[in-house]
Design a protein around this motif. Structure first.
Motif: not given
Ligand SMILES: C[S@@+](CC[C@H](N)C(=O)[O-])C[C@H]1O[C@@H](n2cnc3c(N)ncnc32)[C@H](O)[C@@H]1O
Length: 264
Positions: A164-177, A240-245, A249-258
Motif C-alpha cells: 500500500h502506498p501509505i507504507l512509503g511513510m514508514y521506516e522499518e524498526g521495532n516498532p516501525p516509525s 514483508n515491509y513493516c510487517a509488524d504493523l 492497534h492503529n494499523n494502516p493498510p499493508l497491501g492493495i489489489n487493483l
C-alpha cells in the motif's frame, strides 16, 4: 527511455542480479515445491482476484516476474501462453530453471528493462499481472503504466497486487516509525542490499526506490487507457515491509489489489 530513468533502472537491475544467488540459496526448497503441479505461491486475495477474472487458456504476461514462481502459479491455474519479463538476467535464469523443473515448457521468459521492451509483445495479452514489490523500482510511473497497458489487447485486464502506498511513510524498526511525507517524490538511495529474507547485510551495490502515491498510480492508469474495475486495501502483510504493523492497534493498510481493463 530518459537518461534519468536509465540511471536508476540500470543500478536497480544490477542490484537484483547481485542478490539473485543469495535468494536462490535461501529459497532452495523451491526446486522441490514447484514440481507439484498444484504449486501456488499467490497471496489469498490476489488468488481470488485472478479467479474472479479467470485465467483459463488466457495469454498472460507478468511484469517484473523475478524467479517466475508467481507466473508458474498462474500457469498451474490453467493459463494459456505465458510470458515473464524481468530485467535481471540472473533471476530470469532461475525462472527458466524452475519452470523446467515444473515441466511447464510453454512459459517464455524475456530479460529486458521494462522501459526498453521489444515491440513484438505489443497488444499481445489477455491478462497482465504485477505482484508485490514492483512499483517502487520504477522511476517513471506514468511511462510504466503506459508500458503495462501497451502489452494488453483491447479489453484486456491488468491485475496488480502491491504494497500500500501509505507504507512509503514508514521506516522499518521495532516498532516501525512514520518518518517520511506521503508526498515525498525524492528517490531513496539504499546500500543495504536486497536480502529481504534474512536481512543479512553484505557489501551491496547501491539501488534506488521511489514512492508513488495512490493518486500517481490511479492518474497514470487513467492516462494510459486503463479503466479501474476493482480496488481492495489489505489488512495483512503481503511484502514483508513493516510487517509488524499488521498487529498494531492503529494499523494502516499493508497491501492493495487493483484491477483495470484496457479501454478498447
Ligand atoms: C520484488 S521483485 C518482484 C517479485 C514479484 N512479486 C514476483 O516474485 O514475481 C522486483 C523485480 O523487479 C525487477 N525489476 C526492477 N526494475 C526493473 C526494470 N526497470 N525492468 C525490469 N525488471 C525490473 C527486478 O529485477 C526484480 O526481479
Amino acid at each position: 527511455m530518459s537518461d534519468r530513468s536509465e540511471f536508476y533502472t540500470s543500478r536497480t537491475i544490477a542490484s537484483w542480479d547481485e542478490v539473485a544467488p543469495r535468494h536462490e540459496k535461501i529459497n532452495s526448497t523451491l526446486v522441490c515445491d514447484v514440481s507439484n503441479h498444484k504449486y501456488n505461491n499467490l497471496n489469498p486475495d490476489f488468488n481470488d482476484l485472478i479467479d474472479k477474472y479467470g485465467v483459463h487458456n488466457k495469454s498472460v504476461v507478468q511484469i517484473c516476474c523475478n524467479n517466475g514462481i508467481d507466473l508458474l502459479s498462474i500457469k498451474n491455474k490453467g493459463a494459456g501462453q505465458c510470458l515473464g519479463i524481468d530485467g535481471s538476467e540472473a533471476f530470469i535464469k532461475q525462472a527458466v530453471k524452475l519452470a523446467k523443473i515444473a515441466g511447464q515448457n510453454d512459459i517464455e521468459f524475456c530479460c529486458s528493462d521494462i522501459y526498453k521492451l521489444p515491440d513484438r509483445f505489443l497488444s499481445s495479452f489477455d491478462l497482465a499481472v504485477i505482484t508485490v514489490g514492483v512499483l517502487g523500482w520504477m522511476p517513471d510511473i506514468q511511462r510504466f503504466m503506459e508500458v503495462c497497458s501497451s502489452l494488453l489487447m483491447p479489453g484486456g485486464t491488468l491485475l496488480m497486487e502491491e504494497l500500500h502506498p501509505i507504507l512509503g511513510m514508514y521506516e522499518e524498526g521495532n516498532p516501525p516509525s512514520i518518518d517520511y511525507s506521503y508526498f515525498n517524490s525524492e528517490p531513496f538511495k539504499d546500500t543495504n542490499g536486497l536480502d529481504y529474507f534474512t536481512f543479512e547485510k553484505y557489501d551491496a551495490k547501491e539501488n534506488y526506490s521511489f514512492h508513488h502515491s495512490l493518486t500517481d498510480i490511479l492518474m497514470s492508469a487513467i492516462s494510459s487507457n486503463l479503466q479501474l474495475d476493482h480496488v481492495n486495501e489489505l489488512k495483512y502483510n503481503i511484502g514483508n515491509y513493516c510487517a509488524d504493523l499488521e498487529f498494531a492497534h492503529n494499523n494502516p493498510p499493508l497491501g492493495i489489489n487493483l484491477a483495470w481493463s484496457k479501454i478498447a
